[in-house]
Design an enzyme around this catalytic site. Sequence first.
Site, PDB file in Angstrom:
ATOM      1  N   TRP A  39      46.020 -16.358 -22.001  1.00 47.62           N
ATOM      2  CA  TRP A  39      44.638 -15.911 -22.206  1.00 47.62           C
ATOM      3  C   TRP A  39      44.414 -15.492 -23.656  1.00 47.62           C
ATOM      4  CZ3 TRP A  39      42.714 -11.150 -23.783  1.00 47.62           C
ATOM      5  CH2 TRP A  39      41.337 -10.962 -23.640  1.00 47.62           C
ATOM      6  N   HIS A  40      45.463 -14.930 -24.278  1.00 50.21           N
ATOM      7  CA  HIS A  40      45.305 -14.441 -25.647  1.00 50.21           C
ATOM      8  C   HIS A  40      45.187 -15.555 -26.671  1.00 50.21           C
ATOM      9  CE1 HIS A  40      46.593 -10.582 -23.916  1.00 50.21           C
ATOM     10  NE2 HIS A  40      46.047 -10.034 -24.982  1.00 50.21           N
ATOM     11  N   GLY A  41      45.670 -16.729 -26.377  1.00 55.54           N
ATOM     12  CA  GLY A  41      45.557 -17.790 -27.360  1.00 55.54           C
ATOM     13  C   GLY A  41      46.249 -19.067 -26.923  1.00 55.54           C
ATOM     14  N   PHE A  59      40.342 -14.123 -29.753  1.00 58.06           N
ATOM     15  CA  PHE A  59      40.643 -14.351 -28.347  1.00 58.06           C
ATOM     16  C   PHE A  59      39.380 -14.464 -27.507  1.00 58.06           C
ATOM     17  CE2 PHE A  59      44.317 -11.523 -29.719  1.00 58.06           C
ATOM     18  CZ  PHE A  59      45.043 -12.596 -30.170  1.00 58.06           C
ATOM     19  N   GLY A  98      48.374 -14.183 -18.561  1.00 59.83           N
ATOM     20  CA  GLY A  98      47.830 -13.173 -19.469  1.00 59.83           C
ATOM     21  C   GLY A  98      48.176 -13.466 -20.913  1.00 59.83           C
TER      22      GLY A  98
END
Length: 471
Positions: A325-327, A471, A322
């Site tokens: 996933w943001h960067g 994102f 997770g």
Amino acid sequence: MLFPTLNFGLFFLAVFFVSWALVRLPRTRLAFLILVSYGFYAAWDWRFCFLLGGSSVFNWLMGHLIHRATGDGRRKLLVSLAIALNLALLGFFKYFNFFLNSANALIETLKLGRDIPYLEIVLPVGISFFTFHGISYVVDIYRRKISRPARLSHILFYIAFFPQLVAGPIVRASHFLPQIAAPVDPHDIRARRALLLILGGLFKKVVLANYLATGLADDVFFDPTQYGAWDILLANYGYAAQIYCDFSAYTDIAIGIAALLGYRFPVNFNQPYRAVGFQDFWQRWHISLSSWLRDYLYISLGGNRRGAWMRYRNLALTMLLGGLWHGASWNFVIWGGLHGLALIIEHRFFKGGLKPATLTPGRKIAATLVTFHLVCLTWVFFRAADFGHAWSFIAGFARIGTAPTLATPFNLGLLSLSMSLHFLPPDWVARLETSMARVPLVAWGAVAGALIVAIDSLGPSGMAPFIYFQF
């Protein structure tokens, strides 16, 4: 196009009136909304419309193959292939250079020879969101939450619908596709609620988030060595308030816009800084993502079905992925890892996590304060440019003797107002909607227009993109 701009306002007004003019021609209306959604996306870079369309067609085809497949083994193979190819697309655009840079750093450390050539890859706006929508569709087909494959036009619309295309919320296929298939009813539109959400979102973004960024967070995170402990603390609080106001503003506006066009999106924020623990926090923050990770990743890994240690492993993997996933940065991995560690500690020592209903008022206040400050600390890794900047920021908490320069009445008022939003009654929007039920909708629309102009005049000049656009 950014939501709080004149260009988007004119765009949406045209879409609103034309779409409702076509309400008795549902197929034409759907085609029109698909067209304008692709036009909205093309405003950033028209070339990536082919990527968006290709992703939609691919997932539509895989949905048909999964639905028609006989035997659990073949169905599982097909859904695994669909997920892998979706993630491969996301990984190429978002993470290729991240892993390349990491590999080059390792090569340099071990003195193994020349670097791997670097590629200039442009990150498509919203790729994380539309990829997750595609995965949601094929997995929901596999799990039989969708009884039969959707039409191609429905998938094109589901994945590209412009309010949620760039930064969410992540809408499940099983939730949204039935809405596309059903006729929209103009008499069923809660226009007052939608306008309240849009106005609240505009105020949070244009006034609160923008001033918190320019007056508190940005300068300190850029060079934390120039500031003392009190300014570091204020900037940390400022960024916590900024990211909440910024991201919740986007989703509130998206929910309101979708509602005005006849579609329902799930709530994405529920006063997250009132959380009494990290599990409670993730039930309140970016709810569409946290529930997506729970249902499509954590449960797929085994959830809590195989004992405590497997549960801890699954929590750690879910939050690490997770974070990533943001960067494409180790900072996001650290951020996700810290949240995973906090969740593991809660599950280990509080038998499944802290729950508000089980705490006395005093312990609830203490748990809320501890959770808030730990969340603020993890935001440092989320916001900082790299690990070095994050460590410099944290080290600044030791410079206690330096006088504060950012504790102005304006900045403190902004922080107080931003945090007070977490202590409004949870149903405050519904209460306002009820209180305004007697006001004619035309009059309320005029008031809303005047408030939009007032909000625009209160904000600083210029308009920064929403944080989650990256994102």
